[in-house]
Design a protein around this motif. Sequence first.
Motif, PDB file in Angstrom:
ATOM      1  N   GLY A  28       0.781  -1.237   0.000  1.00 26.61           N
ATOM      2  CA  GLY A  28       0.000   0.000   0.000  1.00 26.61           C
ATOM      3  C   GLY A  28       0.804   1.272   0.000  1.00 26.61           C
ATOM      4  N   LYS A  29       2.077   1.219  -0.389  1.00 30.37           N
ATOM      5  CA  LYS A  29       2.921   2.407  -0.373  1.00 30.37           C
ATOM      6  C   LYS A  29       3.595   2.618  -1.729  1.00 30.37           C
ATOM      7  CE  LYS A  29       1.966   3.403   3.824  1.00 30.37           C
ATOM      8  NZ  LYS A  29       1.171   4.616   4.111  1.00 30.37           N
ATOM      9  N   CYS A  30       2.802   2.526  -2.779  1.00 30.09           N
ATOM     10  CA  CYS A  30       3.346   2.619  -4.137  1.00 30.09           C
ATOM     11  C   CYS A  30       4.027   3.966  -4.375  1.00 30.09           C
ATOM     12  CB  CYS A  30       2.233   2.390  -5.153  1.00 30.09           C
ATOM     13  SG  CYS A  30       2.775   2.455  -6.883  1.00 30.09           S
ATOM     14  N   HIS A  31       3.388   5.051  -3.947  1.00 31.22           N
ATOM     15  CA  HIS A  31       3.956   6.379  -4.203  1.00 31.22           C
ATOM     16  C   HIS A  31       5.293   6.560  -3.501  1.00 31.22           C
ATOM     17  CE1 HIS A  31       4.042  10.595  -5.253  1.00 31.22           C
ATOM     18  NE2 HIS A  31       4.182  10.932  -3.986  1.00 31.22           N
ATOM     19  N   ALA A  32       5.384   6.122  -2.252  1.00 35.53           N
ATOM     20  CA  ALA A  32       6.641   6.238  -1.513  1.00 35.53           C
ATOM     21  C   ALA A  32       7.740   5.405  -2.166  1.00 35.53           C
ATOM     22  CB  ALA A  32       6.441   5.810  -0.062  1.00 35.53           C
ATOM     23  N   ILE A  33       7.383   4.242  -2.676  1.00 33.98           N
ATOM     24  CA  ILE A  33       8.363   3.387  -3.350  1.00 33.98           C
ATOM     25  C   ILE A  33       8.836   4.050  -4.639  1.00 33.98           C
ATOM     26  CG2 ILE A  33       8.736   1.138  -4.432  1.00 33.98           C
ATOM     27  CD1 ILE A  33       6.597   0.022  -2.519  1.00 33.98           C
ATOM     28  N   GLU A  34       7.914   4.672  -5.372  1.00 33.40           N
ATOM     29  CA  GLU A  34       8.297   5.391  -6.589  1.00 33.40           C
ATOM     30  C   GLU A  34       9.267   6.522  -6.274  1.00 33.40           C
ATOM     31  OE1 GLU A  34       4.320   4.819  -9.391  1.00 33.40           O
ATOM     32  OE2 GLU A  34       4.586   6.635  -8.214  1.00 33.40           O
ATOM     33  N   LEU A  35       9.018   7.247  -5.201  1.00 32.02           N
ATOM     34  CA  LEU A  35       9.922   8.322  -4.800  1.00 32.02           C
ATOM     35  C   LEU A  35      11.305   7.762  -4.462  1.00 32.02           C
ATOM     36  CD1 LEU A  35       7.582  10.444  -2.492  1.00 32.02           C
ATOM     37  CD2 LEU A  35       8.391  11.068  -4.771  1.00 32.02           C
ATOM     38  N   ALA A  36      11.339   6.635  -3.761  1.00 26.94           N
ATOM     39  CA  ALA A  36      12.607   6.044  -3.367  1.00 26.94           C
ATOM     40  C   ALA A  36      13.427   5.622  -4.581  1.00 26.94           C
ATOM     41  CB  ALA A  36      12.359   4.842  -2.458  1.00 26.94           C
ATOM     42  N   PHE A  37      12.793   4.986  -5.547  1.00 29.12           N
ATOM     43  CA  PHE A  37      13.529   4.565  -6.743  1.00 29.12           C
ATOM     44  C   PHE A  37      13.887   5.748  -7.623  1.00 29.12           C
ATOM     45  CE2 PHE A  37      11.980   0.145  -5.992  1.00 29.12           C
ATOM     46  CZ  PHE A  37      13.231  -0.453  -6.018  1.00 29.12           C
ATOM     47  N   THR A  38      13.116   6.823  -7.558  1.00 31.00           N
ATOM     48  CA  THR A  38      13.482   8.029  -8.293  1.00 31.00           C
ATOM     49  C   THR A  38      14.812   8.568  -7.776  1.00 31.00           C
ATOM     50  OG1 THR A  38      11.180   8.632  -8.746  1.00 31.00           O
ATOM     51  CG2 THR A  38      12.802  10.404  -8.823  1.00 31.00           C
ATOM     52  N   ALA A  39      14.991   8.557  -6.469  1.00 27.91           N
ATOM     53  CA  ALA A  39      16.270   8.984  -5.895  1.00 27.91           C
ATOM     54  C   ALA A  39      17.398   8.059  -6.322  1.00 27.91           C
ATOM     55  CB  ALA A  39      16.172   9.039  -4.373  1.00 27.91           C
ATOM     56  N   MET A  40      17.126   6.762  -6.333  1.00 27.41           N
ATOM     57  CA  MET A  40      18.153   5.798  -6.710  1.00 27.41           C
ATOM     58  C   MET A  40      18.603   5.988  -8.157  1.00 27.41           C
ATOM     59  SD  MET A  40      17.942   1.615  -6.860  1.00 27.41           S
ATOM     60  CE  MET A  40      18.324   1.275  -5.141  1.00 27.41           C
ATOM     61  N   VAL A  41      17.647   6.070  -9.069  1.00 29.40           N
ATOM     62  CA  VAL A  41      17.995   6.205 -10.484  1.00 29.40           C
ATOM     63  C   VAL A  41      18.636   7.559 -10.764  1.00 29.40           C
ATOM     64  CG1 VAL A  41      17.068   6.214 -12.833  1.00 29.40           C
ATOM     65  CG2 VAL A  41      16.159   4.609 -11.149  1.00 29.40           C
ATOM     66  N   SER A  42      18.282   8.574  -9.978  1.00 28.16           N
ATOM     67  CA  SER A  42      18.839   9.920 -10.169  1.00 28.16           C
ATOM     68  C   SER A  42      20.220  10.066  -9.552  1.00 28.16           C
ATOM     69  CB  SER A  42      17.901  10.969  -9.566  1.00 28.16           C
ATOM     70  OG  SER A  42      16.612  10.891 -10.113  1.00 28.16           O
ATOM     71  N   GLU A  43      20.794   8.963  -9.086  1.00 29.94           N
ATOM     72  CA  GLU A  43      22.130   8.955  -8.480  1.00 29.94           C
ATOM     73  C   GLU A  43      22.177   9.817  -7.222  1.00 29.94           C
ATOM     74  OE1 GLU A  43      25.132   8.423 -12.178  1.00 29.94           O
ATOM     75  OE2 GLU A  43      23.892  10.233 -12.276  1.00 29.94           O
ATOM     76  N   GLY A  44      21.075   9.793  -6.481  1.00 27.91           N
ATOM     77  CA  GLY A  44      20.998  10.521  -5.229  1.00 27.91           C
ATOM     78  C   GLY A  44      20.888   9.564  -4.057  1.00 27.91           C
ATOM     79  N   HIS A  45      20.704  10.134  -2.875  1.00 33.90           N
ATOM     80  CA  HIS A  45      20.581   9.352  -1.660  1.00 33.90           C
ATOM     81  C   HIS A  45      19.250   9.664  -0.992  1.00 33.90           C
ATOM     82  CE1 HIS A  45      24.804   8.393  -2.227  1.00 33.90           C
ATOM     83  NE2 HIS A  45      25.059   9.686  -2.314  1.00 33.90           N
ATOM     84  N   LEU A  46      18.769   8.733  -0.182  1.00 35.21           N
ATOM     85  CA  LEU A  46      17.423   8.812   0.360  1.00 35.21           C
ATOM     86  C   LEU A  46      17.444   8.785   1.883  1.00 35.21           C
ATOM     87  CD1 LEU A  46      14.304   8.685  -0.205  1.00 35.21           C
ATOM     88  CD2 LEU A  46      14.551   6.195  -0.116  1.00 35.21           C
ATOM     89  N   LEU A  47      16.679   9.692   2.497  1.00 33.88           N
ATOM     90  CA  LEU A  47      16.509   9.713   3.945  1.00 33.88           C
ATOM     91  C   LEU A  47      15.057   9.400   4.267  1.00 33.88           C
ATOM     92  CD1 LEU A  47      17.545  10.276   6.817  1.00 33.88           C
ATOM     93  CD2 LEU A  47      17.020  12.704   6.443  1.00 33.88           C
ATOM     94  N   LEU A  48      14.841   8.330   5.036  1.00 31.08           N
ATOM     95  CA  LEU A  48      13.498   7.921   5.447  1.00 31.08           C
ATOM     96  C   LEU A  48      13.318   8.268   6.914  1.00 31.08           C
ATOM     97  CD1 LEU A  48      13.350   4.366   3.812  1.00 31.08           C
ATOM     98  CD2 LEU A  48      12.242   6.433   2.974  1.00 31.08           C
ATOM     99  N   GLU A  49      12.366   9.142   7.202  1.00 34.08           N
ATOM    100  CA  GLU A  49      12.087   9.532   8.581  1.00 34.08           C
ATOM    101  C   GLU A  49      10.642   9.216   8.894  1.00 34.08           C
ATOM    102  OE1 GLU A  49      13.519  13.291  10.820  1.00 34.08           O
ATOM    103  OE2 GLU A  49      11.489  13.760  10.131  1.00 34.08           O
ATOM    104  N   ASP A  50      10.415   8.343   9.860  1.00 24.75           N
ATOM    105  CA  ASP A  50       9.047   7.950  10.186  1.00 24.75           C
ATOM    106  C   ASP A  50       9.017   7.273  11.548  1.00 24.75           C
ATOM    107  OD1 ASP A  50       6.318   7.602   9.849  1.00 24.75           O
ATOM    108  OD2 ASP A  50       6.542   7.027   7.751  1.00 24.75           O
TER     109      ASP A  50
END
Length: 321
Positions: A28-50
């Motif tokens: 149920g978290k498709c949008h969050a997963i899309e954001l995470a892979f967008t960072a990965m493909v964009s050669e960036g890094h991801l911070l998850l705060e929750d």
Amino acid sequence: MTVTPEQSAWFSGMFTAMVDNVEQVVLGKCHAIELAFTAMVSEGHLLLEDFPGTGKTSLARAMSQTVQGVSTRIQFTPDLLPGDVTGITVYDQKSGTFEFHSGPIFANVVLADEINRASPKTQSALLEAMEEGNVTVDGVTRSTGVPFLVIATQNPIEQAGTYRLPEAQLDRFMMKTSLGYPDLAATIRILEGTSEVRHELAPVLTPQALVEMSAIARAVFVNPLVYDYVGRLVEATRSARQVRMGVSVRGARSLMKAAKTWAAAHGRAYVTPDDVKALAEQVLAHRMVLDPEAEFDGVTAGAVIGQILLDTVPPSRSDMA
């Protein structure tokens, strides 16, 4: 380089396959997963705060399993030392030479769990690697490899025994996002056990394929009007009365790179203002420092970004392609 229809279709298909693979674990978290892979493909890094138990570590682990490469996990604790992250040089008595023992930072996907629990000295060990993809130990610089992604998690509630990430560290994360609790339908699926809990996911792409996706994303066309739009958004964060420090140039570049990937993921070879709007809060908000009075009044960086998006005049509706 111009993105061909075949490349666009392949990119979109691979992106969807990665998202679908992780969604087997993070329901149920498709949008969050899309954001995470967008960072990965964009050669960036991801911070998850929750909050605890929302699936931060599960998402990071599932992403690392989706890419067929080397993945490591670093559990950040107060006693963790910089050498535990980067590696150390050890003297070999038999050969009479110094040998370098690489640390867990040398991997394609690095999960930095509870990153704010480590001391500032240890946190700083990530700065060079996240910005340049290199690690310097005892005067020798070594590459972390390609691709290289850091997925860090932190808990916004438990602040005892933690160290706030400095602005220089936050600015190196392309995106900051959260998962939130699952909706009722996803919760019921979990409780009923209709979705198998998989501890290991089959990889769907190789590191080389991820590098090719990044190259395609960089080639996505951007109309000068969109460049102007991003520039005005960033300028607006610096002049907003509630903001003490606005978005850096690195933040503007990150937003542009992420928007290119977002466009390619949705089957387009060009960026629109809507791509920028869809990612503005996740890419820009964590880079801003608010005025203390604004924070006291309950103003958030996300709210400031939202107001800027409403007030900033978008580019004229011309052919963005």
